[in-house]
Design a protein around this motif. Structure first.
Motif, PDB file in Angstrom:
ATOM      1  N   ASP A   1       3.367  -4.637  -1.495  1.00 54.27           N
ATOM      2  CA  ASP A   1       4.488  -5.296  -0.841  1.00 54.27           C
ATOM      3  C   ASP A   1       5.738  -4.431  -0.771  1.00 54.27           C
ATOM      4  O   ASP A   1       6.623  -4.691   0.040  1.00 54.27           O
ATOM      5  CB  ASP A   1       4.811  -6.632  -1.531  1.00 54.27           C
ATOM      6  CG  ASP A   1       4.912  -6.527  -3.044  1.00 54.27           C
ATOM      7  OD1 ASP A   1       5.155  -5.416  -3.536  1.00 54.27           O
ATOM      8  OD2 ASP A   1       4.746  -7.551  -3.717  1.00 54.27           O
TER       9      ASP A   1
ATOM     10  N   LEU B   1      -4.680   3.923   1.006  1.00 55.99           N
ATOM     11  CA  LEU B   1      -5.001   2.668   0.336  1.00 55.99           C
ATOM     12  C   LEU B   1      -6.483   2.504   0.020  1.00 55.99           C
ATOM     13  O   LEU B   1      -6.837   1.724  -0.862  1.00 55.99           O
ATOM     14  CB  LEU B   1      -4.511   1.479   1.161  1.00 55.99           C
ATOM     15  CG  LEU B   1      -3.080   1.020   0.832  1.00 55.99           C
ATOM     16  CD1 LEU B   1      -2.059   2.075   1.212  1.00 55.99           C
ATOM     17  CD2 LEU B   1      -2.767  -0.307   1.489  1.00 55.99           C
TER      18      LEU B   1
ATOM     19  N   ALA C   1      -5.394  -4.848  -0.490  1.00 55.81           N
ATOM     20  CA  ALA C   1      -4.131  -5.586  -0.590  1.00 55.81           C
ATOM     21  C   ALA C   1      -4.326  -6.949  -1.244  1.00 55.81           C
ATOM     22  O   ALA C   1      -3.424  -7.457  -1.915  1.00 55.81           O
ATOM     23  CB  ALA C   1      -3.515  -5.750   0.796  1.00 55.81           C
TER      24      ALA C   1
ATOM     25  N   VAL D   1      -1.761 -11.873   2.635  1.00 56.71           N
ATOM     26  CA  VAL D   1      -1.891 -10.661   3.446  1.00 56.71           C
ATOM     27  C   VAL D   1      -1.963 -11.102   4.897  1.00 56.71           C
ATOM     28  O   VAL D   1      -2.860 -11.858   5.285  1.00 56.71           O
ATOM     29  CB  VAL D   1      -3.138  -9.851   3.054  1.00 56.71           C
ATOM     30  CG1 VAL D   1      -3.320  -8.660   3.997  1.00 56.71           C
ATOM     31  CG2 VAL D   1      -3.022  -9.371   1.612  1.00 56.71           C
TER      32      VAL D   1
ATOM     33  N   SER E   1      -0.001  -5.612  -5.310  1.00 59.58           N
ATOM     34  CA  SER E   1      -0.093  -5.582  -3.852  1.00 59.58           C
ATOM     35  C   SER E   1       0.889  -4.554  -3.309  1.00 59.58           C
ATOM     36  O   SER E   1       1.879  -4.208  -3.973  1.00 59.58           O
ATOM     37  CB  SER E   1       0.234  -6.955  -3.259  1.00 59.58           C
ATOM     38  OG  SER E   1       1.617  -7.227  -3.383  1.00 59.58           O
TER      39      SER E   1
ATOM     40  N   ALA F   1       1.546  -8.557   1.695  1.00 55.54           N
ATOM     41  CA  ALA F   1       1.405  -7.336   2.481  1.00 55.54           C
ATOM     42  C   ALA F   1       1.272  -7.735   3.941  1.00 55.54           C
ATOM     43  O   ALA F   1       0.692  -8.779   4.257  1.00 55.54           O
ATOM     44  CB  ALA F   1       0.190  -6.527   2.036  1.00 55.54           C
TER      45      ALA F   1
END
Length: 287
Positions: A189, A267, A181, A101, A187, A130
Protein backbone atom coordinates in the motif's frame (compact mmCIF):
# COMPACT_ATOMS: atom_id res chain seq x y z
CA UNK A 1 8.28 -10.62 0.45
CA UNK A 2 6.95 -13.13 3.02
CA UNK A 3 3.61 -14.85 2.51
CA UNK A 4 1.06 -14.56 5.30
CA UNK A 5 0.59 -18.25 6.11
CA UNK A 6 -2.26 -17.33 8.39
CA UNK A 7 -4.21 -15.65 5.60
CA UNK A 8 -7.95 -16.11 5.99
CA UNK A 9 -10.51 -16.26 3.21
CA UNK A 10 -10.41 -14.05 0.13
CA UNK A 11 -13.54 -12.90 -1.68
CA UNK A 12 -12.70 -12.74 -5.38
CA UNK A 13 -15.20 -10.54 -7.19
CA UNK A 14 -15.49 -11.48 -10.85
CA UNK A 15 -14.10 -14.95 -10.19
CA UNK A 16 -15.06 -16.23 -13.65
CA UNK A 17 -13.55 -13.24 -15.49
CA UNK A 18 -10.18 -12.66 -17.13
CA UNK A 19 -8.21 -11.74 -14.01
CA UNK A 20 -10.57 -13.05 -11.34
CA UNK A 21 -10.45 -16.62 -12.63
CA UNK A 22 -6.66 -16.52 -12.61
CA UNK A 23 -6.48 -14.96 -9.14
CA UNK A 24 -8.82 -17.68 -7.86
CA UNK A 25 -6.79 -20.45 -9.47
CA UNK A 26 -3.47 -19.15 -8.18
CA UNK A 27 -4.81 -18.63 -4.66
CA UNK A 28 -6.39 -22.08 -4.40
CA UNK A 29 -3.33 -23.76 -5.92
CA UNK A 30 -1.27 -22.15 -3.15
CA UNK A 31 -3.67 -23.50 -0.54
CA UNK A 32 -5.60 -20.32 0.25
CA UNK A 33 -9.35 -20.29 0.90
CA UNK A 34 -11.44 -18.44 -1.69
CA UNK A 35 -15.05 -17.37 -2.03
CA UNK A 36 -15.55 -17.18 -5.79
CA UNK A 37 -18.10 -14.46 -6.50
CA UNK A 38 -19.97 -14.20 -9.79
CA UNK A 39 -23.43 -13.11 -10.86
CA UNK A 40 -24.64 -16.71 -11.16
CA UNK A 41 -22.58 -18.21 -8.35
CA UNK A 42 -20.84 -20.42 -10.90
CA UNK A 43 -18.96 -23.38 -9.39
CA UNK A 44 -15.18 -22.89 -9.43
CA UNK A 45 -12.71 -25.70 -8.67
CA UNK A 46 -11.45 -25.73 -5.05
CA UNK A 47 -13.34 -22.54 -4.19
CA UNK A 48 -16.61 -21.71 -2.44
CA UNK A 49 -18.95 -20.22 -5.07
CA UNK A 50 -21.24 -17.38 -4.10
CA UNK A 51 -23.66 -15.25 -6.09
CA UNK A 52 -22.67 -11.60 -6.28
CA UNK A 53 -24.03 -8.69 -8.29
CA UNK A 54 -22.71 -5.16 -7.82
CA UNK A 55 -26.23 -3.85 -8.51
CA UNK A 56 -28.01 -6.22 -6.11
CA UNK A 57 -27.15 -5.31 -2.49
CA UNK A 58 -29.07 -8.37 -1.32
CA UNK A 59 -26.14 -10.50 -2.56
CA UNK A 60 -23.46 -8.52 -0.71
CA UNK A 61 -23.92 -9.71 2.87
CA UNK A 62 -23.65 -13.40 2.01
CA UNK A 63 -20.62 -12.78 -0.18
CA UNK A 64 -18.81 -11.08 2.71
CA UNK A 65 -19.55 -13.75 5.31
CA UNK A 66 -16.32 -15.12 6.76
CA UNK A 67 -13.89 -13.21 4.51
CA UNK A 68 -11.08 -10.90 5.62
CA UNK A 69 -9.74 -9.72 2.26
CA UNK A 70 -11.20 -8.92 -1.15
CA UNK A 71 -10.08 -8.75 -4.78
CA UNK A 72 -12.19 -6.16 -6.53
CA UNK A 73 -13.07 -6.09 -10.23
CA UNK A 74 -15.25 -3.04 -10.95
CA UNK A 75 -18.58 -3.46 -12.77
CA UNK A 76 -17.82 -3.63 -16.48
CA UNK A 77 -18.91 -0.72 -18.63
CA UNK A 78 -20.10 1.49 -15.74
CA UNK A 79 -18.80 5.07 -16.10
CA UNK A 80 -19.50 5.70 -12.38
CA UNK A 81 -18.56 2.48 -10.53
CA UNK A 82 -17.99 4.34 -7.25
CA UNK A 83 -21.77 4.67 -6.82
CA UNK A 84 -22.11 0.93 -6.19
CA UNK A 85 -18.58 0.08 -5.07
CA UNK A 86 -18.11 2.51 -2.20
CA UNK A 87 -21.25 1.44 -0.25
CA UNK A 88 -20.14 -2.19 -0.65
CA UNK A 89 -16.61 -1.39 0.52
CA UNK A 90 -17.93 0.39 3.61
CA UNK A 91 -20.06 -2.68 4.33
CA UNK A 92 -17.01 -4.89 3.80
CA UNK A 93 -15.00 -2.88 6.28
CA UNK A 94 -17.77 -3.08 8.86
CA UNK A 95 -17.96 -6.85 8.29
CA UNK A 96 -14.30 -7.31 9.19
CA UNK A 97 -12.51 -7.11 5.86
CA UNK A 98 -9.10 -5.57 6.50
CA UNK A 99 -7.36 -5.87 3.12
CA UNK A 100 -8.53 -4.90 -0.37
CA UNK A 101 -6.86 -5.18 -3.75
CA UNK A 102 -8.51 -3.16 -6.51
CA UNK A 103 -8.15 -3.76 -10.23
CA UNK A 104 -7.92 -0.38 -11.94
CA UNK A 105 -6.16 0.66 -15.15
CA UNK A 106 -2.92 2.29 -16.19
CA UNK A 107 -5.07 4.78 -18.08
CA UNK A 108 -6.90 5.93 -14.93
CA UNK A 109 -4.89 7.74 -12.22
CA UNK A 110 -5.89 8.04 -8.58
CA UNK A 111 -8.80 10.47 -8.40
CA UNK A 112 -9.39 10.17 -12.14
CA UNK A 113 -12.65 9.22 -13.81
CA UNK A 114 -14.60 6.02 -13.14
CA UNK A 115 -12.56 3.62 -10.96
CA UNK A 116 -10.10 6.41 -10.17
CA UNK A 117 -12.62 7.69 -7.62
CA UNK A 118 -12.58 4.31 -5.83
CA UNK A 119 -8.77 4.32 -5.94
CA UNK A 120 -8.74 7.65 -4.11
CA UNK A 121 -11.06 6.41 -1.34
CA UNK A 122 -9.49 2.99 -0.74
CA UNK A 123 -6.70 4.07 1.69
CA UNK A 124 -9.26 5.59 4.03
CA UNK A 125 -11.31 2.41 4.13
CA UNK A 126 -8.81 -0.40 4.79
CA UNK A 127 -5.71 -0.96 6.90
CA UNK A 128 -3.98 -2.78 4.03
CA UNK A 129 -4.69 -2.13 0.38
CA UNK A 130 -3.26 -2.09 -3.12
CA UNK A 131 -4.41 -0.71 -6.44
CA UNK A 132 -3.25 -2.57 -9.53
CA UNK A 133 -3.09 -0.42 -12.65
CA UNK A 134 -2.37 -2.84 -15.49
CA UNK A 135 -1.88 -1.75 -19.05
CA UNK A 136 -4.15 -3.23 -21.71
CA UNK A 137 -4.48 -7.02 -21.52
CA UNK A 138 -2.72 -9.35 -23.95
CA UNK A 139 -5.87 -11.50 -23.61
CA UNK A 140 -7.80 -8.82 -25.51
CA UNK A 141 -6.41 -10.55 -28.59
CA UNK A 142 -7.17 -14.15 -27.54
CA UNK A 143 -10.29 -14.07 -25.34
CA UNK A 144 -13.77 -12.61 -25.83
CA UNK A 145 -12.77 -8.95 -26.30
CA UNK A 146 -13.87 -7.24 -29.50
CA UNK A 147 -10.26 -7.32 -30.77
CA UNK A 148 -10.18 -11.12 -30.46
CA UNK A 149 -13.58 -11.38 -32.14
CA UNK A 150 -12.33 -9.15 -34.96
CA UNK A 151 -9.28 -11.36 -35.43
CA UNK A 152 -11.44 -14.50 -35.59
CA UNK A 153 -14.22 -13.12 -37.78
CA UNK A 154 -12.57 -10.71 -40.21
CA UNK A 155 -8.82 -10.76 -39.55
CA UNK A 156 -8.90 -7.14 -38.39
CA UNK A 157 -8.11 -5.11 -35.29
CA UNK A 158 -9.85 -1.72 -35.35
CA UNK A 159 -8.64 1.15 -33.15
CA UNK A 160 -8.16 4.91 -33.11
CA UNK A 161 -4.76 4.38 -31.46
CA UNK A 162 -2.77 5.01 -34.63
CA UNK A 163 0.84 3.94 -34.29
CA UNK A 164 0.87 4.47 -30.53
CA UNK A 165 2.52 1.74 -28.49
CA UNK A 166 1.21 -0.08 -25.40
CA UNK A 167 3.01 -2.16 -22.78
CA UNK A 168 0.43 -4.94 -23.09
CA UNK A 169 0.41 -7.24 -20.02
CA UNK A 170 -0.47 -10.90 -19.48
CA UNK A 171 -3.50 -11.48 -17.22
CA UNK A 172 -1.54 -14.29 -15.56
CA UNK A 173 1.04 -11.70 -14.49
CA UNK A 174 -1.69 -9.41 -13.17
CA UNK A 175 -3.07 -12.29 -11.13
CA UNK A 176 0.37 -13.16 -9.79
CA UNK A 177 0.82 -9.60 -8.52
CA UNK A 178 -2.70 -9.61 -7.07
CA UNK A 179 -1.98 -12.82 -5.15
CA UNK A 180 1.16 -11.30 -3.65
CA UNK A 181 -0.76 -8.16 -2.71
CA UNK A 182 -3.48 -10.27 -1.08
CA UNK A 183 -1.26 -12.72 0.81
CA UNK A 184 2.10 -11.10 1.60
CA UNK A 185 2.53 -10.21 5.25
CA UNK A 186 2.76 -6.57 4.24
CA UNK A 187 0.62 -5.28 1.38
CA UNK A 188 2.25 -2.87 -1.10
CA UNK A 189 0.00 0.00 0.00
CA UNK A 190 2.93 2.37 0.35
CA UNK A 191 3.35 2.08 -3.43
CA UNK A 192 0.04 3.30 -4.78
CA UNK A 193 1.17 3.53 -8.39
CA UNK A 194 1.46 -0.15 -9.32
CA UNK A 195 1.44 0.19 -13.11
CA UNK A 196 1.75 -3.31 -14.56
CA UNK A 197 3.12 -3.88 -18.07
CA UNK A 198 4.69 -6.56 -20.18
CA UNK A 199 8.38 -6.45 -21.12
CA UNK A 200 7.96 -4.34 -24.27
CA UNK A 201 5.65 -1.73 -25.75
CA UNK A 202 3.96 -2.73 -29.00
CA UNK A 203 1.72 -0.93 -31.48
CA UNK A 204 -1.45 -2.57 -32.77
CA UNK A 205 0.37 -2.94 -36.09
CA UNK A 206 3.03 -4.93 -34.20
CA UNK A 207 0.32 -7.04 -32.55
CA UNK A 208 -1.28 -7.83 -35.91
CA UNK A 209 2.09 -8.87 -37.32
CA UNK A 210 2.82 -11.23 -34.41
CA UNK A 211 -0.66 -12.79 -34.59
CA UNK A 212 -0.20 -13.32 -38.32
CA UNK A 213 3.19 -14.95 -37.81
CA UNK A 214 2.23 -17.18 -34.88
CA UNK A 215 -1.20 -18.34 -36.09
CA UNK A 216 -0.76 -18.20 -39.84
CA UNK A 217 -3.99 -16.18 -39.94
CA UNK A 218 -3.61 -12.89 -41.89
CA UNK A 219 -4.46 -10.05 -39.50
CA UNK A 220 -4.29 -6.29 -40.12
CA UNK A 221 -4.79 -3.21 -37.97
CA UNK A 222 -7.39 -0.80 -39.37
CA UNK A 223 -6.72 2.80 -38.30
CA UNK A 224 -9.96 4.61 -37.40
CA UNK A 225 -10.63 8.23 -36.52
CA UNK A 226 -11.91 9.06 -33.05
CA UNK A 227 -15.40 9.68 -34.47
CA UNK A 228 -15.40 6.38 -36.36
CA UNK A 229 -14.38 4.53 -33.22
CA UNK A 230 -17.12 6.22 -31.17
CA UNK A 231 -19.73 5.28 -33.78
CA UNK A 232 -18.46 1.68 -33.86
CA UNK A 233 -18.44 1.25 -30.08
CA UNK A 234 -21.70 3.03 -29.20
CA UNK A 235 -24.01 0.14 -30.24
CA UNK A 236 -21.79 -2.32 -28.36
CA UNK A 237 -21.16 -0.59 -25.02
CA UNK A 238 -23.28 2.58 -25.08
CA UNK A 239 -22.33 6.06 -26.25
CA UNK A 240 -20.84 7.32 -22.96
CA UNK A 241 -18.57 4.33 -22.35
CA UNK A 242 -17.78 4.07 -26.06
CA UNK A 243 -16.52 7.66 -26.06
CA UNK A 244 -14.40 6.91 -22.99
CA UNK A 245 -12.79 3.96 -24.77
CA UNK A 246 -12.23 6.01 -27.92
CA UNK A 247 -10.60 8.72 -25.80
CA UNK A 248 -8.26 6.06 -24.39
CA UNK A 249 -7.30 5.16 -27.96
CA UNK A 250 -6.38 8.78 -28.60
CA UNK A 251 -4.29 8.79 -25.44
CA UNK A 252 -2.44 5.73 -26.75
CA UNK A 253 -1.86 7.53 -30.05
CA UNK A 254 -0.36 10.42 -28.07
CA UNK A 255 2.05 8.09 -26.23
CA UNK A 256 0.31 7.76 -22.85
CA UNK A 257 0.84 3.97 -22.72
CA UNK A 258 4.27 3.82 -24.35
CA UNK A 259 6.14 2.56 -21.28
CA UNK A 260 7.25 -0.53 -19.41
CA UNK A 261 7.69 -0.97 -15.66
CA UNK A 262 9.42 -3.40 -13.31
CA UNK A 263 6.38 -4.00 -11.08
CA UNK A 264 5.75 -7.61 -12.15
CA UNK A 265 9.43 -8.49 -11.69
CA UNK A 266 9.64 -6.64 -8.38
CA UNK A 267 6.52 -8.14 -6.78
CA UNK A 268 6.69 -11.69 -8.18
CA UNK A 269 10.45 -12.22 -8.52
CA UNK A 270 10.23 -13.15 -12.20
CA UNK A 271 10.03 -11.22 -15.47
CA UNK A 272 6.65 -10.58 -17.14
CA UNK A 273 5.61 -12.74 -20.09
CA UNK A 274 6.05 -11.35 -23.60
CA UNK A 275 3.21 -11.25 -26.13
CA UNK A 276 4.58 -13.94 -28.43
CA UNK A 277 4.83 -16.39 -25.51
CA UNK A 278 1.27 -15.66 -24.38
CA UNK A 279 -0.08 -15.93 -27.92
CA UNK A 280 1.57 -19.32 -28.42
CA UNK A 281 0.16 -20.46 -25.07
CA UNK A 282 -3.35 -19.28 -25.91
CA UNK A 283 -3.46 -19.45 -29.74
CA UNK A 284 -5.91 -22.38 -29.62
CA UNK A 285 -8.48 -19.87 -28.37
CA UNK A 286 -8.35 -18.14 -31.75
CA UNK A 287 -9.54 -21.33 -33.48
Amino acid sequence: MTTDTGAGTTLVVGATGTTGSRVTAQLTTAGHRVRAASRRGTPVPQADPVRFDWYDPATHTDALTGVDRVYLVPPVGDPDPAAVMLPFLRQARAAGVNRAVLLSSSAVPEGGPAVGVVHRELPGLFDAWAVLRPSWFMQNFTGTHMHALGIRETGTIRTAAGKGRVGFVDAEDIAAVAVRALTDVRSPDSDSDLVLTGPQALSHDDIAAVVTEVTGRPVVHRHLTHEQQCDRLAPLVGREFGELLADMDLAIADGAEDRTTDVVQRLTGRPPHDFRTVLIRESAALG
